[in-house]
Design an enzyme around this catalytic site. Structure first.
Site, PDB file in Angstrom:
ATOM      1  N   HIS A   1      -2.564 -12.484   2.270  1.00  0.00           N
ATOM      2  CA  HIS A   1      -2.415 -12.691   3.720  1.00  0.00           C
ATOM      3  C   HIS A   1      -3.240 -13.826   4.335  1.00  0.00           C
ATOM      4  O   HIS A   1      -4.073 -13.599   5.204  1.00  0.00           O
ATOM      5  CB  HIS A   1      -2.629 -11.397   4.495  1.00  0.00           C
TER       6      HIS A   1
ATOM      7  N   HIS B   1       0.874  -1.179   0.000  1.00  0.00           N
ATOM      8  CA  HIS B   1       0.000   0.000   0.000  1.00  0.00           C
ATOM      9  C   HIS B   1       0.908   1.225   0.000  1.00  0.00           C
ATOM     10  O   HIS B   1       1.402   1.632   1.045  1.00  0.00           O
ATOM     11  CB  HIS B   1      -0.903  -0.003   1.238  1.00  0.00           C
TER      12      HIS B   1
ATOM     13  N   ASN C   1      -6.770   0.540  -2.930  1.00  0.00           N
ATOM     14  CA  ASN C   1      -7.598   1.264  -1.945  1.00  0.00           C
ATOM     15  C   ASN C   1      -6.921   2.548  -1.487  1.00  0.00           C
ATOM     16  O   ASN C   1      -6.672   2.767  -0.316  1.00  0.00           O
ATOM     17  CB  ASN C   1      -7.960   0.366  -0.758  1.00  0.00           C
TER      18      ASN C   1
ATOM     19  N   ASP D   1       2.423  -6.783   2.701  1.00  0.00           N
ATOM     20  CA  ASP D   1       1.269  -5.980   3.132  1.00  0.00           C
ATOM     21  C   ASP D   1       1.756  -4.696   3.825  1.00  0.00           C
ATOM     22  O   ASP D   1       1.213  -4.298   4.871  1.00  0.00           O
ATOM     23  CB  ASP D   1       0.317  -6.775   4.031  1.00  0.00           C
TER      24      ASP D   1
END
Ligand SMILES: [Zn+2]
Length: 433
Positions: A242, A66, A98, A314
């Site tokens: 994940h 991210h 996102n 992640d």
């Protein structure tokens, strides 16, 4: 020749130790031009570096990052995320959709590409597109253009920090069929929102140590079971991000026989359990939550068995102020790019993981699954993306030294054996020694 790396210890992707060898690697511009036995070449180069037998792997490919930027540049941007990726040994990163704005239409995708260009970094960027209950037409239009930098479509079955949830199973099916038509994967955040909403949480402590009860394991197990069934039904490649529970490992092991399923584990689910949350609180708040010791053991076994295909960090930066809010208001996630390789090497040193699996977990499998044909292997003609590792180097995780803006980690203070010492990205060599 632009660069020669001398005395590089190469590791093949299989268990045959005879195929590990010390070589010299000649690089011209952004490509590997020649690989030959160490000391057997006298070719001149503009620059030389002696690696003295350090381990060299293909540059890491992290399918789960991210990067934030744009509306959340205060948390992280392409410049800091790119620097963190390279310091951590990752030369290619896939950015999750996102963001603000979410990567759900052509305009948002162009904005993201522009943010990457503006950062002038060396990390190679790929993008996940976001699916919602109402964006299928936009997705189809974007994919019709055959964008080479798009790796697939991400969908969230539950709300986590800043994302839209896909509620309708028909939409999930349609997204999977759309991805399959375009030869792309669908990545899924497996926790099911309806299950989370139904979870009985009254009386639970308002503290991160109870996060695993606030977001119970059944919700991710149910989501994974559902998605594996839909993958078999639609023929779509399913990328399960994940994976965190023993039950999911069993489901995936079984489902792989009749569906195209690729499973990812994060370093935190692989090496930490929920016990640590009593000490570190929201720093370790993440979705899906850290689980029990039995899950850690099952995930490690699944990596050794090959049921788990890839490691994704992640990497999910937030500010420390945001993480310091009360439990319910604190966002989930923490940075991971700069600790992943060290944690994996440390696990190798502890006998938890075999060394030969490292290339598969950190690059080769992702390159194959996502069609990155020019990387994920050390070969003549391949993109000159390499990571240089010192398996014996001892260091302590100190977030103050991170390149990411998020300078905290659930692994802070942990002593690790094995470190990234240099990265080469499309021929650009950065030596951290
Ligand atoms: Zn994520």
């Amino acid at each position: 020749m632009t660069l020669i790396l001398r005395n590089a210890h190469l590791l093949s992707g299989d268990a045959n130790p005879d195929r590990a060898a010390d070589v010299d690697i000649g690089i011209r511009d952004s490509r590997i031009e020649i690989i030959c036995a160490a000391g057997s070449t006298s070719i001149a180069a503009d620059r030389e570096a002696d690696l003295n037998g350090l381990l060299v792997l293909p540059g890491g490919i992290d399918p789960h990052v991210h990067v934030r930027d744009l509306g959340q540049a205060y948390k992280e941007d392409w410049s800091t995320a790119g620097a963190a990726a390279l310091r951590g040994g990752f030369t290619t990163i896939f950015d999750m959709p996102n963001t603000i704005p979410p990567t759900e239409n052509q305009v948002a995708l162009e904005q993201k590409r522009e943010a990457v260009r503006a950062a002038h970094g060396n990390v190679d960027a790929r993008f996940w597109l976001g699916a919602t209950d109402h964006t299928l037409i936009d997705l189809e239009a974007m994919l019709q253009r055959r964008p080479a930098d798009v790796v697939g479509i991400k969908l969230f079955l539950a709300g986590t920090s800043s994302n839209e949830v896909v509620h309708d199973p028909e939409t999930v099916r349609a997204v999977m069929r759309c991805a399959a038509r375009h030869g792309l994967a669908v990545a899924v955040h497996e926790e099911l929102q309806a299950c989370l909403d139904a979870a009985e949480t009254t009386g639970l402590p308002d503290h991160a140590s109870a996060h695993g009860q606030h977001r119970p394991r059944e919700c991710t197990v149910e989501g994974t079971r559902l998605m594996c069934r839909l993958a078999a039904e639609t023929g779509c490649t399913l990328y399960l991000v994940h994976v965190s529970t023993e039950e999911e490992v069993a489901i995936i092991r079984e489902a792989k026989a009749h569906a195209r399923i690729v499973a990812e584990v994060t370093p935190h689910h692989l090496f930490l359990d929920e016990e640590i949350l009593h000490r570190i609180g929201n720093v370790g708040k993440v979705n899906p939550p850290l689980r029990e010791p039995r899950d850690v053991r099952a995930l490690q076994q699944a990596v050794r068995d090959g049921v788990i295909d890839t490691v994704g960090s992640d990497h999910a930066p937030h500010t420390l102020d945001e993480k310091a809010r009360p439990y319910h208001a604190a966002p989930s996630g923490f940075p991971g790019l700069e600790t992943t390789f060290g944690l994996l090497l440390n696990a190798v040193n502890r006998g938890v993981l075999p060394l030969h699996l490292l290339p598969r977990l950190t690059s080769t499998r992702a390159a194959d699954v996502f069609g990155l044909v020019d990387r994920g292997r050390i070969a003549e003609g391949a993109r000159a993306d390499l990571v240089v590792l010192d398996p014996a180097h001892k260091w302590t995780v100190d977030p103050v030294l991170f390149r990411t803006k998020a300078r905290y980690s659930p692994f802070a203070g942990m002593q690790l054996t094995g470190a990234v010492v240099a990265t080469l990205t499309a021929g650009v060599f950065v030596d951290y020694r």
